[in-house]
Design a protein around this motif. Sequence first.
Motif, PDB file in Angstrom:
ATOM      1  N   GLY A  77       0.813  -1.206   0.000  1.00 50.61           N
ATOM      2  CA  GLY A  77       0.000   0.000   0.000  1.00 50.61           C
ATOM      3  C   GLY A  77       0.851   1.262   0.000  1.00 50.61           C
ATOM      4  O   GLY A  77       2.078   1.217  -0.040  1.00 50.61           O
ATOM      5  N   ALA A  78       0.151   2.401   0.053  1.00 52.82           N
ATOM      6  CA  ALA A  78       0.833   3.691  -0.025  1.00 52.82           C
ATOM      7  C   ALA A  78       1.869   3.877   1.088  1.00 52.82           C
ATOM      8  O   ALA A  78       2.949   4.417   0.869  1.00 52.82           O
ATOM      9  N   LEU A  79       1.561   3.377   2.280  1.00 50.29           N
ATOM     10  CA  LEU A  79       2.473   3.514   3.417  1.00 50.29           C
ATOM     11  C   LEU A  79       3.754   2.724   3.156  1.00 50.29           C
ATOM     12  O   LEU A  79       4.865   3.205   3.427  1.00 50.29           O
ATOM     13  N   MET A  80       3.626   1.532   2.605  1.00 47.92           N
ATOM     14  CA  MET A  80       4.793   0.695   2.308  1.00 47.92           C
ATOM     15  C   MET A  80       5.653   1.326   1.209  1.00 47.92           C
ATOM     16  O   MET A  80       6.876   1.286   1.259  1.00 47.92           O
ATOM     17  N   ARG A  81       5.008   1.931   0.230  1.00 53.08           N
ATOM     18  CA  ARG A  81       5.744   2.549  -0.880  1.00 53.08           C
ATOM     19  C   ARG A  81       6.480   3.792  -0.434  1.00 53.08           C
ATOM     20  O   ARG A  81       7.564   4.087  -0.929  1.00 53.08           O
ATOM     21  N   ASN A  82       5.913   4.511   0.551  1.00 56.92           N
ATOM     22  CA  ASN A  82       6.579   5.693   1.052  1.00 56.92           C
ATOM     23  C   ASN A  82       7.754   5.349   1.939  1.00 56.92           C
ATOM     24  O   ASN A  82       8.687   6.151   2.116  1.00 56.92           O
ATOM     25  N   LEU A  83       7.707   4.139   2.541  1.00 60.12           N
ATOM     26  CA  LEU A  83       8.809   3.710   3.376  1.00 60.12           C
ATOM     27  C   LEU A  83       9.985   3.166   2.549  1.00 60.12           C
ATOM     28  O   LEU A  83      11.116   3.115   3.030  1.00 60.12           O
ATOM     29  N   ALA A  84       9.654   2.720   1.330  1.00 59.95           N
ATOM     30  CA  ALA A  84      10.671   2.096   0.483  1.00 59.95           C
ATOM     31  C   ALA A  84      11.724   3.103   0.043  1.00 59.95           C
ATOM     32  O   ALA A  84      11.451   4.262  -0.104  1.00 59.95           O
TER      33      ALA A  84
END
Length: 285
Positions: free
Chosen positions: A278-285
């Motif tokens: 999700g968006a949260l995981m992509r922002n952490l990447a």
Amino acid sequence: MNLINKKVTHKRFGTGSIVEHNDSIIEIHFASESKKFVYPDVFGEHLKIHDQSVAHSLEEIIQKREMARQEEEWKKEEEKKLQRKKHELRLEHEKLMKNHKLHPESQMVFWCDTEEQNSSLTEWKVFSGEIKSGNNKGKPNKPIRLHQNSAVLLTSIDSGMPEKERRILGVYMVNEEFIGKLCEDGNIPAHSKYKLQLTEQESDQLLFWQYYVNEKSPEKMTWNTGKYRYFDNMWMAQILRDIASFKSDQEQELAQQFFEHFCRMNQIIPQELQKPNGALMRNLA
């Protein structure tokens, strides 16, 4: 009313006197024989009583019985109409079930306000809200994508916290008989078995934006309007899988059964599920 010895005249048998009666039968002795009749139906067209005050009372009894009979017939007819309507709805329901095609985004995430955080988890239902404009303004929204394969995700966000901190409170499959296209009141009730509430500690581990992403703006985590959104069947499967992974004891068994049932209903192979992105995981990447 005591009618014993009251004089009467019958169209065919002539004059006589009442010798016995109860709530359903009256016996009259005529010149040469005794006859039994249905009481009070015989009075009126066929039988006249000589005492006018008694005749008036009998007329009132007959009118009341006739009104009761008509009301009973009306109720029976209304019941027939209701049964016909139920039959028509059942046929429509079966037709929709037979012709239903899985929509890839037939899951719902619901934004619970403070009051709804408790009610949605005790009553196990949510309200889809009202239409804001147009000819149907004020009428409940029809959750048209929801079907027997659908689940409802309950989420909330603490006051003052950023949207990315939206937590998952619980999840349920829709009721076994529920079809969104036929939902007139906007209420979306839960399945009799498949419903799970998360503890506060579990909610802290399960953030909605770990799974959900707006593909048009994958970097954004915003929810400005509306009580609910539809989202991908695969994302709901990921959420249910992760819930099952940290539940324990009896709840773990139910969570696993829930996950497996959901996958069957949505034609998902559990082994092929990807990790959340999700968006949260992509922002952490």
